[in-house]
Scaffold this motif. Structure first.
Motif, PDB file in Angstrom:
ATOM      1  N   PHE A  21       0.815  -1.214   0.000  1.00 28.13           N
ATOM      2  CA  PHE A  21       0.000   0.000   0.000  1.00 28.13           C
ATOM      3  C   PHE A  21       0.847   1.262   0.000  1.00 28.13           C
ATOM      4  O   PHE A  21       0.398   2.326   0.431  1.00 28.13           O
ATOM      5  N   THR A  22       2.087   1.140  -0.473  1.00 26.43           N
ATOM      6  CA  THR A  22       2.997   2.281  -0.537  1.00 26.43           C
ATOM      7  C   THR A  22       3.520   2.456  -1.960  1.00 26.43           C
ATOM      8  O   THR A  22       3.312   1.605  -2.831  1.00 26.43           O
ATOM      9  N   SER A  23       4.250   3.527  -2.170  1.00 25.70           N
ATOM     10  CA  SER A  23       4.842   3.779  -3.487  1.00 25.70           C
ATOM     11  C   SER A  23       6.029   2.860  -3.760  1.00 25.70           C
ATOM     12  O   SER A  23       6.576   2.859  -4.863  1.00 25.70           O
ATOM     13  N   TYR A  24       6.420   2.048  -2.756  1.00 26.35           N
ATOM     14  CA  TYR A  24       7.545   1.134  -2.915  1.00 26.35           C
ATOM     15  C   TYR A  24       7.128  -0.233  -3.444  1.00 26.35           C
ATOM     16  O   TYR A  24       7.948  -1.149  -3.511  1.00 26.35           O
ATOM     17  N   SER A  25       5.857  -0.389  -3.809  1.00 26.14           N
ATOM     18  CA  SER A  25       5.359  -1.647  -4.361  1.00 26.14           C
ATOM     19  C   SER A  25       4.387  -1.388  -5.501  1.00 26.14           C
ATOM     20  O   SER A  25       3.621  -0.420  -5.472  1.00 26.14           O
ATOM     21  N   TYR A  26       4.413  -2.295  -6.472  1.00 27.65           N
ATOM     22  CA  TYR A  26       3.418  -2.297  -7.552  1.00 27.65           C
ATOM     23  C   TYR A  26       3.239  -0.927  -8.192  1.00 27.65           C
ATOM     24  O   TYR A  26       2.125  -0.546  -8.574  1.00 27.65           O
ATOM     25  N   ASP A  27       4.320  -0.148  -8.279  1.00 27.55           N
ATOM     26  CA  ASP A  27       4.277   1.182  -8.888  1.00 27.55           C
ATOM     27  C   ASP A  27       3.237   2.089  -8.245  1.00 27.55           C
ATOM     28  O   ASP A  27       2.689   2.987  -8.886  1.00 27.55           O
ATOM     29  N   GLY A  28       2.955   1.841  -6.956  1.00 29.97           N
ATOM     30  CA  GLY A  28       2.019   2.701  -6.236  1.00 29.97           C
ATOM     31  C   GLY A  28       0.561   2.517  -6.606  1.00 29.97           C
ATOM     32  O   GLY A  28      -0.288   3.339  -6.242  1.00 29.97           O
ATOM     33  N   ARG A  29       0.223   1.417  -7.264  1.00 33.11           N
ATOM     34  CA  ARG A  29      -1.162   1.210  -7.730  1.00 33.11           C
ATOM     35  C   ARG A  29      -2.167   1.081  -6.595  1.00 33.11           C
ATOM     36  O   ARG A  29      -3.354   1.329  -6.780  1.00 33.11           O
ATOM     37  N   PHE A  30      -1.712   0.690  -5.404  1.00 28.60           N
ATOM     38  CA  PHE A  30      -2.643   0.442  -4.304  1.00 28.60           C
ATOM     39  C   PHE A  30      -2.503   1.461  -3.171  1.00 28.60           C
ATOM     40  O   PHE A  30      -2.941   1.221  -2.054  1.00 28.60           O
ATOM     41  N   VAL A  31      -1.912   2.593  -3.487  1.00 36.04           N
ATOM     42  CA  VAL A  31      -1.739   3.664  -2.493  1.00 36.04           C
ATOM     43  C   VAL A  31      -3.073   4.370  -2.263  1.00 36.04           C
ATOM     44  O   VAL A  31      -3.826   4.633  -3.202  1.00 36.04           O
ATOM     45  N   GLY A  32      -3.366   4.657  -0.999  1.00 37.55           N
ATOM     46  CA  GLY A  32      -4.573   5.398  -0.643  1.00 37.55           C
ATOM     47  C   GLY A  32      -4.227   6.510   0.328  1.00 37.55           C
ATOM     48  O   GLY A  32      -3.059   6.720   0.683  1.00 37.55           O
ATOM     49  N   THR A  33      -5.239   7.210   0.791  1.00 42.25           N
ATOM     50  CA  THR A  33      -5.024   8.296   1.753  1.00 42.25           C
ATOM     51  C   THR A  33      -4.488   7.750   3.069  1.00 42.25           C
ATOM     52  O   THR A  33      -3.620   8.354   3.702  1.00 42.25           O
ATOM     53  N   PHE A  34      -5.010   6.593   3.462  1.00 36.68           N
ATOM     54  CA  PHE A  34      -4.577   5.948   4.700  1.00 36.68           C
ATOM     55  C   PHE A  34      -3.669   4.755   4.374  1.00 36.68           C
ATOM     56  O   PHE A  34      -3.553   4.339   3.222  1.00 36.68           O
ATOM     57  N   GLY A  35      -3.057   4.203   5.409  1.00 37.18           N
ATOM     58  CA  GLY A  35      -2.047   3.176   5.224  1.00 37.18           C
ATOM     59  C   GLY A  35      -2.535   1.801   4.852  1.00 37.18           C
ATOM     60  O   GLY A  35      -1.726   0.875   4.739  1.00 37.18           O
ATOM     61  N   ASP A  36      -3.828   1.637   4.664  1.00 36.69           N
ATOM     62  CA  ASP A  36      -4.350   0.348   4.192  1.00 36.69           C
ATOM     63  C   ASP A  36      -4.808   0.438   2.746  1.00 36.69           C
ATOM     64  O   ASP A  36      -5.526  -0.427   2.258  1.00 36.69           O
ATOM     65  N   GLY A  37      -4.408   1.509   2.066  1.00 40.43           N
ATOM     66  CA  GLY A  37      -4.751   1.668   0.664  1.00 40.43           C
ATOM     67  C   GLY A  37      -6.130   2.236   0.411  1.00 40.43           C
ATOM     68  O   GLY A  37      -6.567   2.303  -0.743  1.00 40.43           O
ATOM     69  N   GLN A  38      -6.822   2.672   1.463  1.00 41.61           N
ATOM     70  CA  GLN A  38      -8.188   3.171   1.332  1.00 41.61           C
ATOM     71  C   GLN A  38      -8.262   4.675   1.623  1.00 41.61           C
ATOM     72  O   GLN A  38      -7.346   5.262   2.212  1.00 41.61           O
ATOM     73  N   ALA A  39      -9.384   5.277   1.237  1.00 41.10           N
ATOM     74  CA  ALA A  39      -9.591   6.715   1.450  1.00 41.10           C
ATOM     75  C   ALA A  39     -10.183   7.018   2.823  1.00 41.10           C
ATOM     76  O   ALA A  39      -9.881   8.041   3.437  1.00 41.10           O
ATOM     77  N   HIS A  40     -11.061   6.156   3.315  1.00 44.88           N
ATOM     78  CA  HIS A  40     -11.697   6.303   4.624  1.00 44.88           C
ATOM     79  C   HIS A  40     -12.267   7.709   4.876  1.00 44.88           C
ATOM     80  O   HIS A  40     -11.851   8.392   5.819  1.00 44.88           O
ATOM     81  N   PRO A  41     -13.217   8.145   4.092  1.00 44.34           N
ATOM     82  CA  PRO A  41     -13.802   9.477   4.323  1.00 44.34           C
ATOM     83  C   PRO A  41     -14.438   9.606   5.708  1.00 44.34           C
ATOM     84  O   PRO A  41     -14.494  10.700   6.269  1.00 44.34           O
ATOM     85  N   GLU A  42     -14.868   8.480   6.285  1.00 46.84           N
ATOM     86  CA  GLU A  42     -15.487   8.530   7.619  1.00 46.84           C
ATOM     87  C   GLU A  42     -14.499   8.959   8.689  1.00 46.84           C
ATOM     88  O   GLU A  42     -14.892   9.502   9.737  1.00 46.84           O
ATOM     89  N   LEU A  43     -13.206   8.765   8.436  1.00 45.42           N
ATOM     90  CA  LEU A  43     -12.205   9.123   9.429  1.00 45.42           C
ATOM     91  C   LEU A  43     -11.796  10.591   9.362  1.00 45.42           C
ATOM     92  O   LEU A  43     -11.031  11.068  10.199  1.00 45.42           O
ATOM     93  N   GLU A  44     -12.306  11.299   8.377  1.00 44.41           N
ATOM     94  CA  GLU A  44     -12.026  12.739   8.286  1.00 44.41           C
ATOM     95  C   GLU A  44     -12.803  13.517   9.341  1.00 44.41           C
ATOM     96  O   GLU A  44     -12.512  14.683   9.602  1.00 44.41           O
TER      97      GLU A  44
END
Length: 214
Positions: free
Chosen positions: A94-117
């Protein structure tokens, strides 16, 4: 329709989503995991250190993370008077150090989690496992430095905290400030360590990970 290969890959990452957190950077020990292979889906660095003797938690030795140094020439750059950024995630995937960053999100699990805003979010966040209800209650994380180039020479006595980021871990991108008077490292670089002790929302786990820095 979502391609089957995408769904299959996402399902393969599900076990890692419930994991804990670590700052990913090319300068870290066990970036590629602890198998001796380049594992882009590794979460070996995020395993919490709970109820372990010092010989096991020191430099994350419990799973041999300390035996897998970063590639030659990879350093966490510490510009005096400026800042540096790491990616705190549950898995390298879930970082830019894997899979060319394809699974990067706002949070560290690759998700956006708007509820946590919502700063009033009041239930424990378990995915990603942040050990807090919201950003304001996150316990904070820190980096320390030892002016030694060999990880074997680092001790509690020569390791000094030089930066703290309150209300973290929270989102993926986390920036730390470097003191203006930070002395330069020796030619071979220094050893830095990231630390975090979770205080609630689960076990009081601790985290202690080494990086090559300068």
């Amino acid at each position: 329709m979502i391609p089957f290969i995408t769904v299959s890959f996402a399902l393969a990452l599900v076990p890692a989503i419930q994991a804990h957190m670590a700052p990913y950077h090319s300068s870290m020990w066990c970036l590629n995991g602890t198998s001796g292979q380049d594992n882009q889906n590794t979460n070996d660095a995020v395993n919490p250190l709970y109820m372990l003797p010092k010989s096991q938690w020191w430099m994350h030795a419990n799973n041999n993370c300390d035996k897998f140094p970063p590639a030659p020439g990879k350093f966490l750059e510490l510009p005096a008077g400026k800042s540096f950024t790491v990616e705190i995630a549950t898995n390298r995937a879930f970082t830019s150090y894997s899979y060319d960053g394809r699974f990067v999100g706002t949070f560290g699990d690759g998700q956006a989690h708007p509820e946590l805003e919502d700063p009033a979010h009041s239930t424990c966040v378990t995915s990603p496992n942040l050990h807090t209800e919201n950003a304001t209650r996150a316990t904070g994380t820190a980096f320390a430095i030892s002016y030694n180039s060999n990880i074997e020479d680092v001790t509690m006595e020569n390791l000094v905290t030089f930066t703290v980021r309150y209300h973290t871990p929270w989102k993926l991108l986390t920036t730390y400030d470097v003191p203006a008077g930070m002395p330069p490292c020796p030619a071979g670089g220094c050893i830095c360590v990231w630390g975090w002790v979770a205080s609630h929302c689960g076990q009081p786990n601790m985290y202690f990970l080494p990086y090559r820095c300068k």
